[in-house]
Design a protein around this motif. Structure first.
Motif, PDB file in Angstrom:
ATOM      1  N   SER A 113      -2.517   2.022  -2.700  1.00 46.65           N
ATOM      2  CA  SER A 113      -1.604   2.878  -3.470  1.00 46.65           C
ATOM      3  C   SER A 113      -2.236   3.180  -4.813  1.00 46.65           C
ATOM      4  O   SER A 113      -3.015   2.379  -5.339  1.00 46.65           O
ATOM      5  N   TYR A 114      -1.905   4.348  -5.357  1.00 46.06           N
ATOM      6  CA  TYR A 114      -2.450   4.719  -6.656  1.00 46.06           C
ATOM      7  C   TYR A 114      -1.561   5.756  -7.326  1.00 46.06           C
ATOM      8  O   TYR A 114      -0.782   6.462  -6.682  1.00 46.06           O
ATOM      9  N   THR A 115      -1.674   5.809  -8.628  1.00 47.92           N
ATOM     10  CA  THR A 115      -1.065   6.876  -9.413  1.00 47.92           C
ATOM     11  C   THR A 115      -2.176   7.544 -10.199  1.00 47.92           C
ATOM     12  O   THR A 115      -3.060   6.877 -10.749  1.00 47.92           O
ATOM     13  N   GLN A 121       0.629   8.045  -4.594  1.00 44.28           N
ATOM     14  CA  GLN A 121       0.414   8.032  -3.148  1.00 44.28           C
ATOM     15  C   GLN A 121       0.299   6.603  -2.656  1.00 44.28           C
ATOM     16  O   GLN A 121      -0.275   5.742  -3.328  1.00 44.28           O
ATOM     17  N   LYS A 122       0.838   6.327  -1.474  1.00 42.59           N
ATOM     18  CA  LYS A 122       0.731   5.007  -0.864  1.00 42.59           C
ATOM     19  C   LYS A 122       0.461   5.181   0.627  1.00 42.59           C
ATOM     20  O   LYS A 122       1.091   6.008   1.290  1.00 42.59           O
ATOM     21  N   THR A 123      -0.485   4.414   1.139  1.00 42.24           N
ATOM     22  CA  THR A 123      -0.827   4.437   2.560  1.00 42.24           C
ATOM     23  C   THR A 123      -0.758   3.028   3.109  1.00 42.24           C
ATOM     24  O   THR A 123      -1.331   2.097   2.528  1.00 42.24           O
ATOM     25  N   GLU A 124      -0.050   2.847   4.227  1.00 42.49           N
ATOM     26  CA  GLU A 124       0.080   1.550   4.888  1.00 42.49           C
ATOM     27  C   GLU A 124      -0.330   1.703   6.348  1.00 42.49           C
ATOM     28  O   GLU A 124       0.207   2.551   7.054  1.00 42.49           O
ATOM     29  N   ASN A 137       2.365   7.222   5.308  1.00 40.54           N
ATOM     30  CA  ASN A 137       1.981   7.742   4.000  1.00 40.54           C
ATOM     31  C   ASN A 137       3.234   8.103   3.208  1.00 40.54           C
ATOM     32  O   ASN A 137       4.143   8.750   3.729  1.00 40.54           O
TER      33      ASN A 137
END
Length: 274
Positions: A113-115, A121-124, A137
Protein backbone atom coordinates in the motif's frame (compact mmCIF):
# COMPACT_ATOMS: atom_id res chain seq x y z
CA UNK A 1 -9.44 11.75 -24.05
CA UNK A 2 -5.74 12.05 -24.96
CA UNK A 3 -5.01 13.87 -21.71
CA UNK A 4 -6.80 11.15 -19.76
CA UNK A 5 -4.81 8.41 -21.53
CA UNK A 6 -1.51 10.17 -20.74
CA UNK A 7 -2.52 10.54 -17.09
CA UNK A 8 -3.45 6.85 -16.96
CA UNK A 9 -0.10 5.88 -18.54
CA UNK A 10 1.80 7.97 -16.00
CA UNK A 11 -0.15 6.30 -13.21
CA UNK A 12 0.69 2.81 -14.51
CA UNK A 13 4.35 3.80 -14.99
CA UNK A 14 4.63 5.18 -11.45
CA UNK A 15 2.96 2.07 -9.95
CA UNK A 16 5.39 -0.19 -11.80
CA UNK A 17 8.44 1.85 -10.69
CA UNK A 18 7.24 1.78 -7.05
CA UNK A 19 6.57 -1.96 -7.15
CA UNK A 20 9.94 -2.58 -8.85
CA UNK A 21 11.83 -0.63 -6.18
CA UNK A 22 9.93 -2.26 -3.31
CA UNK A 23 10.34 -5.69 -4.87
CA UNK A 24 14.11 -5.38 -5.23
CA UNK A 25 14.51 -4.17 -1.68
CA UNK A 26 12.21 -6.76 -0.18
CA UNK A 27 13.74 -9.64 -2.13
CA UNK A 28 17.07 -8.95 -0.44
CA UNK A 29 15.36 -8.96 2.95
CA UNK A 30 13.75 -12.31 2.16
CA UNK A 31 17.14 -13.83 1.45
CA UNK A 32 18.58 -12.54 4.71
CA UNK A 33 15.52 -13.74 6.60
CA UNK A 34 15.86 -17.28 5.31
CA UNK A 35 19.58 -17.29 5.99
CA UNK A 36 18.96 -16.35 9.61
CA UNK A 37 15.98 -18.71 9.77
CA UNK A 38 18.35 -21.68 9.55
CA UNK A 39 19.02 -21.08 13.24
CA UNK A 40 16.90 -22.84 15.85
CA UNK A 41 15.68 -19.70 17.63
CA UNK A 42 13.21 -17.21 16.12
CA UNK A 43 14.91 -13.95 15.12
CA UNK A 44 13.96 -10.37 14.35
CA UNK A 45 16.18 -7.74 12.68
CA UNK A 46 16.19 -4.56 10.58
CA UNK A 47 17.81 -3.68 7.23
CA UNK A 48 18.04 -0.37 5.34
CA UNK A 49 18.20 0.64 1.66
CA UNK A 50 18.70 3.73 -0.46
CA UNK A 51 17.14 4.90 -3.74
CA UNK A 52 18.77 7.53 -5.93
CA UNK A 53 17.56 9.34 -9.04
CA UNK A 54 20.36 10.76 -11.25
CA UNK A 55 22.60 10.61 -8.19
CA UNK A 56 20.22 12.45 -5.85
CA UNK A 57 18.82 10.58 -2.82
CA UNK A 58 15.06 10.38 -3.36
CA UNK A 59 13.91 7.63 -0.99
CA UNK A 60 14.86 5.49 1.97
CA UNK A 61 13.54 2.14 3.13
CA UNK A 62 13.63 0.20 6.37
CA UNK A 63 12.49 -3.40 6.84
CA UNK A 64 11.95 -5.67 9.84
CA UNK A 65 12.13 -9.43 9.33
CA UNK A 66 10.78 -12.10 11.67
CA UNK A 67 11.78 -15.71 11.04
CA UNK A 68 10.72 -18.89 12.85
CA UNK A 69 12.07 -22.06 11.28
CA UNK A 70 11.00 -22.17 7.64
CA UNK A 71 8.25 -19.56 8.11
CA UNK A 72 8.93 -15.92 7.41
CA UNK A 73 7.18 -12.58 7.80
CA UNK A 74 8.67 -9.32 6.56
CA UNK A 75 7.33 -5.78 7.01
CA UNK A 76 8.82 -2.76 5.30
CA UNK A 77 8.35 0.96 4.91
CA UNK A 78 9.44 3.29 2.13
CA UNK A 79 9.43 7.07 2.24
CA UNK A 80 10.66 9.77 -0.06
CA UNK A 81 13.46 12.09 1.02
CA UNK A 82 12.92 15.67 2.17
CA UNK A 83 13.91 16.89 -1.31
CA UNK A 84 11.41 14.58 -3.00
CA UNK A 85 8.66 15.50 -0.53
CA UNK A 86 8.70 19.04 -1.94
CA UNK A 87 7.62 17.64 -5.32
CA UNK A 88 5.47 14.66 -4.33
CA UNK A 89 5.37 13.14 -0.86
CA UNK A 90 5.18 9.35 -1.01
CA UNK A 91 4.87 6.80 1.77
CA UNK A 92 4.55 3.06 1.24
CA UNK A 93 4.49 -0.22 3.12
CA UNK A 94 4.94 -3.83 2.05
CA UNK A 95 4.46 -7.12 3.87
CA UNK A 96 4.88 -10.70 2.73
CA UNK A 97 4.60 -14.02 4.55
CA UNK A 98 5.06 -17.63 3.54
CA UNK A 99 7.27 -20.68 3.86
CA UNK A 100 10.37 -22.17 2.26
CA UNK A 101 9.89 -25.61 0.68
CA UNK A 102 11.30 -27.57 -2.24
CA UNK A 103 14.05 -24.97 -2.85
CA UNK A 104 11.42 -22.27 -3.48
CA UNK A 105 9.98 -19.35 -1.56
CA UNK A 106 6.23 -19.88 -1.42
CA UNK A 107 4.48 -16.65 -0.47
CA UNK A 108 1.01 -17.12 0.97
CA UNK A 109 0.18 -13.43 1.44
CA UNK A 110 1.45 -10.27 -0.27
CA UNK A 111 0.26 -6.76 0.62
CA UNK A 112 1.52 -3.42 -0.68
CA UNK A 113 0.00 0.00 0.00
CA UNK A 114 1.14 3.54 -0.63
CA UNK A 115 0.06 7.15 -0.71
CA UNK A 116 1.51 9.55 -3.24
CA UNK A 117 0.22 13.07 -2.94
CA UNK A 118 -3.55 12.70 -2.76
CA UNK A 119 -3.57 9.26 -4.37
CA UNK A 120 -3.74 6.07 -2.30
CA UNK A 121 -3.59 2.45 -3.44
CA UNK A 122 -3.59 -0.94 -1.73
CA UNK A 123 -3.08 -4.38 -3.27
CA UNK A 124 -3.67 -7.68 -1.43
CA UNK A 125 -2.84 -11.07 -2.99
CA UNK A 126 -3.31 -14.55 -1.56
CA UNK A 127 -1.37 -17.44 -3.10
CA UNK A 128 -1.73 -21.19 -2.85
CA UNK A 129 1.13 -23.32 -4.23
CA UNK A 130 2.05 -20.72 -6.82
CA UNK A 131 -1.49 -20.00 -7.97
CA UNK A 132 -3.42 -16.82 -7.18
CA UNK A 133 -6.26 -17.59 -4.79
CA UNK A 134 -7.53 -14.01 -4.57
CA UNK A 135 -6.42 -10.51 -5.56
CA UNK A 136 -8.00 -7.27 -4.33
CA UNK A 137 -7.12 -3.69 -5.29
CA UNK A 138 -8.45 -0.73 -3.28
CA UNK A 139 -9.70 1.37 -4.96
CA UNK A 140 -10.57 -1.06 -7.71
CA UNK A 141 -8.49 -0.55 -10.82
CA UNK A 142 -10.53 -0.18 -13.98
CA UNK A 143 -9.80 -1.62 -17.40
CA UNK A 144 -8.92 1.16 -19.82
CA UNK A 145 -10.43 1.31 -23.30
CA UNK A 146 -10.88 -1.17 -26.10
CA UNK A 147 -7.16 -1.99 -26.13
CA UNK A 148 -7.21 -3.49 -22.64
CA UNK A 149 -5.78 -7.04 -22.47
CA UNK A 150 -7.81 -8.85 -19.77
CA UNK A 151 -6.44 -11.42 -17.35
CA UNK A 152 -7.53 -15.03 -17.82
CA UNK A 153 -7.58 -17.79 -15.22
CA UNK A 154 -4.47 -19.25 -16.83
CA UNK A 155 -2.58 -15.98 -16.38
CA UNK A 156 -2.74 -16.42 -12.60
CA UNK A 157 -1.46 -19.99 -12.46
CA UNK A 158 2.19 -20.87 -11.74
CA UNK A 159 3.14 -17.25 -11.07
CA UNK A 160 5.52 -15.52 -8.68
CA UNK A 161 4.86 -12.56 -6.43
CA UNK A 162 6.98 -9.45 -7.11
CA UNK A 163 9.22 -10.12 -4.07
CA UNK A 164 9.93 -13.84 -3.67
CA UNK A 165 10.32 -14.17 -7.43
CA UNK A 166 13.72 -12.45 -7.24
CA UNK A 167 15.34 -14.88 -4.78
CA UNK A 168 17.02 -18.05 -6.10
CA UNK A 169 18.56 -21.18 -4.52
CA UNK A 170 22.36 -21.10 -4.44
CA UNK A 171 22.63 -24.22 -6.59
CA UNK A 172 20.61 -22.74 -9.45
CA UNK A 173 21.71 -20.55 -12.35
CA UNK A 174 20.69 -16.94 -11.74
CA UNK A 175 20.46 -16.06 -15.41
CA UNK A 176 19.40 -16.80 -18.08
CA UNK A 177 15.90 -17.43 -16.78
CA UNK A 178 12.37 -16.04 -17.14
CA UNK A 179 10.19 -14.98 -14.20
CA UNK A 180 6.36 -15.01 -14.49
CA UNK A 181 5.22 -12.17 -12.19
CA UNK A 182 1.74 -11.15 -11.05
CA UNK A 183 1.52 -7.81 -9.21
CA UNK A 184 -2.20 -7.65 -8.46
CA UNK A 185 -3.31 -6.27 -11.79
CA UNK A 186 -0.84 -7.24 -14.50
CA UNK A 187 0.83 -10.48 -15.52
CA UNK A 188 4.31 -9.84 -16.91
CA UNK A 189 7.45 -11.87 -17.58
CA UNK A 190 10.92 -10.63 -16.68
CA UNK A 191 13.62 -12.20 -18.86
CA UNK A 192 17.08 -12.24 -17.26
CA UNK A 193 20.18 -12.47 -19.48
CA UNK A 194 23.81 -12.77 -18.24
CA UNK A 195 26.01 -9.65 -18.32
CA UNK A 196 29.01 -10.95 -16.40
CA UNK A 197 30.35 -10.51 -12.88
CA UNK A 198 30.65 -7.19 -11.03
CA UNK A 199 32.44 -6.35 -7.76
CA UNK A 200 30.09 -5.15 -5.03
CA UNK A 201 30.77 -3.90 -1.52
CA UNK A 202 28.43 -2.75 1.22
CA UNK A 203 28.07 -3.18 4.96
CA UNK A 204 28.08 -6.91 5.65
CA UNK A 205 29.19 -8.00 2.16
CA UNK A 206 32.22 -7.70 -0.12
CA UNK A 207 32.61 -9.88 -3.19
CA UNK A 208 31.35 -10.61 -6.69
CA UNK A 209 27.80 -10.13 -7.88
CA UNK A 210 26.18 -11.71 -10.94
CA UNK A 211 24.89 -9.01 -13.29
CA UNK A 212 21.80 -9.68 -15.41
CA UNK A 213 20.09 -7.51 -17.98
CA UNK A 214 16.30 -7.43 -17.69
CA UNK A 215 13.78 -7.48 -20.52
CA UNK A 216 10.14 -6.65 -19.73
CA UNK A 217 7.38 -8.59 -21.51
CA UNK A 218 3.71 -7.76 -20.81
CA UNK A 219 1.28 -10.68 -20.95
CA UNK A 220 -2.12 -9.48 -19.61
CA UNK A 221 -3.71 -6.80 -17.45
CA UNK A 222 -2.45 -3.83 -19.48
CA UNK A 223 -3.59 -1.53 -22.29
CA UNK A 224 -2.18 -1.99 -25.78
CA UNK A 225 -0.79 1.29 -27.07
CA UNK A 226 0.18 2.51 -23.60
CA UNK A 227 3.29 4.69 -23.84
CA UNK A 228 4.42 3.45 -20.44
CA UNK A 229 4.17 -0.22 -21.45
CA UNK A 230 5.87 0.51 -24.77
CA UNK A 231 8.74 2.29 -23.00
CA UNK A 232 9.33 -0.65 -20.63
CA UNK A 233 9.07 -3.18 -23.46
CA UNK A 234 11.69 -1.37 -25.56
CA UNK A 235 14.02 -0.71 -22.61
CA UNK A 236 17.36 -2.50 -23.06
CA UNK A 237 19.51 -1.00 -20.28
CA UNK A 238 17.79 -2.24 -17.11
CA UNK A 239 20.05 -4.36 -14.86
CA UNK A 240 19.86 -6.35 -11.63
CA UNK A 241 22.89 -7.68 -9.72
CA UNK A 242 22.61 -10.73 -7.47
CA UNK A 243 24.96 -11.64 -4.62
CA UNK A 244 25.20 -14.95 -2.82
CA UNK A 245 25.38 -15.64 0.88
CA UNK A 246 27.21 -18.93 1.36
CA UNK A 247 25.62 -19.60 4.75
CA UNK A 248 22.09 -19.15 3.43
CA UNK A 249 22.95 -20.65 0.00
CA UNK A 250 20.65 -18.19 -1.77
CA UNK A 251 21.06 -15.44 -4.37
CA UNK A 252 19.30 -12.09 -3.90
CA UNK A 253 19.49 -8.60 -5.50
CA UNK A 254 22.01 -6.08 -4.13
CA UNK A 255 21.88 -3.51 -6.92
CA UNK A 256 19.44 -2.45 -9.64
CA UNK A 257 19.54 0.13 -12.42
CA UNK A 258 16.10 1.19 -13.68
CA UNK A 259 16.19 3.90 -16.39
CA UNK A 260 13.13 6.15 -16.52
CA UNK A 261 12.15 9.03 -18.79
CA UNK A 262 13.29 11.56 -16.19
CA UNK A 263 16.56 9.88 -15.22
CA UNK A 264 18.17 6.71 -13.95
CA UNK A 265 17.01 5.16 -10.68
CA UNK A 266 19.59 3.22 -8.65
CA UNK A 267 18.52 0.91 -5.83
CA UNK A 268 21.40 -0.32 -3.64
CA UNK A 269 21.60 -2.39 -0.50
CA UNK A 270 23.37 -0.33 2.16
CA UNK A 271 23.52 -3.42 4.35
CA UNK A 272 23.57 -7.04 3.17
CA UNK A 273 24.09 -9.70 5.81
CA UNK A 274 26.80 -9.22 8.41
Amino acid sequence: MMGGARTHDRGIRMRRVRLTLLSLMMATILQLSLETGLRAEPVKFQTDYSVRLIGIPVAYASFVSEVDGTSYKISGNLQTSAISDIILKTRGSVSVSGTQADDRLWASSFVVSYTSGKDAQKTEIEFREGNVKSSVNTPKRKASGAGWVPLSAGDMRSVLDPLSGLVFPGSSKVCPRSLPIFDGQSRVTLHLTPKGVRPFRTKGFSGDAIACSVRFEPKAGYRKGSSGIQYLTELKTMEIWFAKHEQGDLYAPVYAKVPTKIGQVIVAATRFGG
